[in-house]
Design a protein around this motif. Structure first.
Motif, PDB file in Angstrom:
ATOM      1  N   TRP A   5       3.974  -3.931   0.491  1.00 14.92           N
ATOM      2  CA  TRP A   5       3.402  -4.069  -0.837  1.00 14.92           C
ATOM      3  C   TRP A   5       3.508  -5.511  -1.303  1.00 14.92           C
ATOM      4  O   TRP A   5       4.314  -6.287  -0.807  1.00 14.92           O
ATOM      5  CB  TRP A   5       4.142  -3.203  -1.847  1.00 14.92           C
ATOM      6  N   HIS A   6       2.751  -5.838  -2.332  1.00 12.73           N
ATOM      7  CA  HIS A   6       2.887  -7.116  -3.017  1.00 12.73           C
ATOM      8  C   HIS A   6       3.938  -6.940  -4.106  1.00 12.73           C
ATOM      9  O   HIS A   6       4.224  -5.821  -4.542  1.00 12.73           O
ATOM     10  CB  HIS A   6       1.553  -7.551  -3.633  1.00 12.73           C
ATOM     11  N   TYR A   7       4.503  -8.061  -4.569  1.00 12.40           N
ATOM     12  CA  TYR A   7       5.554  -7.999  -5.578  1.00 12.40           C
ATOM     13  C   TYR A   7       5.389  -9.145  -6.566  1.00 12.40           C
ATOM     14  O   TYR A   7       5.000 -10.250  -6.178  1.00 12.40           O
ATOM     15  CB  TYR A   7       6.932  -8.092  -4.907  1.00 12.40           C
ATOM     16  N   ALA A   8       5.681  -8.878  -7.832  1.00 14.63           N
ATOM     17  CA  ALA A   8       5.599  -9.929  -8.854  1.00 14.63           C
ATOM     18  C   ALA A   8       6.662  -9.707  -9.923  1.00 14.63           C
ATOM     19  O   ALA A   8       6.974  -8.568 -10.273  1.00 14.63           O
ATOM     20  CB  ALA A   8       4.223  -9.928  -9.512  1.00 14.63           C
ATOM     21  N   VAL A   9       7.193 -10.822 -10.423  1.00 17.36           N
ATOM     22  CA  VAL A   9       8.023 -10.805 -11.623  1.00 17.36           C
ATOM     23  C   VAL A   9       7.174 -11.437 -12.707  1.00 17.36           C
ATOM     24  O   VAL A   9       6.734 -12.580 -12.573  1.00 17.36           O
ATOM     25  CB  VAL A   9       9.327 -11.612 -11.446  1.00 17.36           C
TER      26      VAL A   9
END
Length: 163
Positions: free
Chosen positions: A125-129
């Protein structure tokens, strides 16, 4: 309990938030429910920053599902057991995006360990904060969203909250 390696195969649409959304007088955060045109239903949020993320996700093409607080990661470091619940899992036709929302001034050095980046990477998956917004794009998005809701299903929700 599901091992991290099996997260991609989990039946997400049938899941529930990992923890309940609490509403009580005097709390410092602003929880609520936000309607998303992309999914046709309400989604829970715990803060105004999380509400903004839901609004932005409503403009992402190909969005099929958004899950609030999809799961809780449990792991042990050298010092202690740790728990972390990501804020959103956004699913599109092609991929998934796991999102943590935290204002930049509240991100501490040991938060990187708690954030779900490694779990997201383990399942592809992609991840972001999300740590903040620039004011001009945000104002434009909110104006477009307001206009869209008046024409669509969200208009009913606006009317219900006014009365």
């Amino acid at each position: 309990m599901t091992p991290v390696r099996d997260l991609a195969a989990f039946e997400w649409p049938a899941s529930r938030p990992a923890r309940a959304f609490a509403w009580r007088p005097g709390q410092r955060h602003r929880p609520g429910l936000a309607f998303m045109s992309a999914t046709g239903r309400l989604h829970g949020f715990e803060s105004l920053a999380e509400r903004r993320v839901l609004l932005e996700l409503d403009f992402v093409g190909g969005m099929t599902e958004v899950l609030s607080q999809p799961f809780t990661l449990k792991f042990t470091t050298c010092q202690r057991p740790v728990r972390h619940t990501p804020d959103f899992l956004a699913l599109t036709r092609e991929t998934a995006l796991l999102i943590d929302v935290r204002p930049s001034d509240l991100i501490k050095p040991d938060d990187a360990l708690k954030f779900a980046q490694r779990a997201a990477r383990a399942v592809g998956w992609h991840y972001a904060v999300v740590a903040g917004w620039r004011p001009q794009p945000w104002a434009a998005l909110e104006a477009l969203h307001r206009r869209n809701r008046r024409r669509g299903r969200g208009a009913f929700l606006d009317e219900a909250h006014r009365s």
